[in-house]
Scaffold this motif. Structure first.
Motif, short mmCIF file in Angstrom:
data_model
loop_
_atom_site.label_atom_id
_atom_site.label_comp_id
_atom_site.label_asym_id
_atom_site.label_seq_id
_atom_site.Cartn_x
_atom_site.Cartn_y
_atom_site.Cartn_z
N THR A 1 -7.04 15.29 -8.15
CA THR A 1 -7.22 14.38 -9.09
C THR A 1 -6.46 14.84 -10.69
OG1 THR A 1 -8.74 12.94 -8.19
CG2 THR A 1 -8.53 12.61 -10.34
N ARG A 2 -7.17 16.04 -10.88
CA ARG A 2 -6.71 16.66 -12.07
C ARG A 2 -5.33 17.03 -12.07
NH1 ARG A 2 -12.14 20.63 -12.74
NH2 ARG A 2 -13.50 19.25 -13.31
N LEU B 1 -11.29 16.56 -6.39
CA LEU B 1 -11.33 16.60 -7.86
C LEU B 1 -10.26 17.54 -8.54
CD1 LEU B 1 -12.35 16.08 -10.67
CD2 LEU B 1 -14.16 18.06 -10.29
N ASP C 1 -14.22 21.26 -5.85
CA ASP C 1 -13.80 20.29 -4.69
C ASP C 1 -12.43 19.99 -4.70
OD1 ASP C 1 -14.84 18.02 -3.01
OD2 ASP C 1 -13.95 16.88 -4.53
#
Length: 148
Positions: free
Chosen positions: A105-106, A102, A99
């Motif tokens: 974010t990482r 995600l 996704d």
């Protein structure tokens, strides 16, 4: 029987200890142990006639499992002056099948951690859809890499 060569990666740098510590942090790796037959690095360096004032001129790291190539860092007098022709990718997103929120974010979390430990963010590369693909960064001595 022919023996296949092993792969080693080497960075030229001004401060091998600082750059090695940064890359240990970036990759979650550890300092490489001394070569087989020596209990510690000072013994190895002494046995090979390396003057004590040069002991910090090199460093090596490896994956915690011991599998895969090592990365060495060697002190050189000249500074980096042009773009890298080869670079490392620090892969943290999980891949393009993950996704997008995600993934981003990482990537952002790793970027922030590395900036806090001496890296600089150089630019963001986005796909045709306008979504973040990766961040181009520089280590403490300007060696470029990507957080993907």
């Amino acid at each position: 029987m022919d023996q296949h060569p092993e792969l080693g990666i080497t960075f030229d740098c001004h401060d091998a200890q600082v750059v090695a510590a940064f890359w240990c942090r970036a990759l979650g790796w550890v300092e490489s142990p001394p070569p087989q037959g020596w209990d510690d690095w000072p013994s190895f360096l002494t046995d090979h006639g390396v003057p004590e004032d040069e002991w910090g001129d090199g460093a090596a790291i490896r994956p915690t499992t011991g599998d895969g190539p090592s990365i060495s860092f060697l002190k050189v007098p000249e500074a980096k002056t042009v773009k890298n022709r080869m670079h490392l990718d620090v892969k943290v997103s999980g891949g393009r099948h993950v996704d997008q929120e995600l993934r981003e974010t990482r990537i952002r979390a790793k970027e922030a951690d590395l900036v806090a430990h001496g890296a600089r963010s150089l630019r963001e590369d986005v796909g045709e859809d306008g979504r973040l693909d990766h961040v181009v960064m520089a280590d403490p001595e300007g060696n470029e890499f990507c957080v993907v």
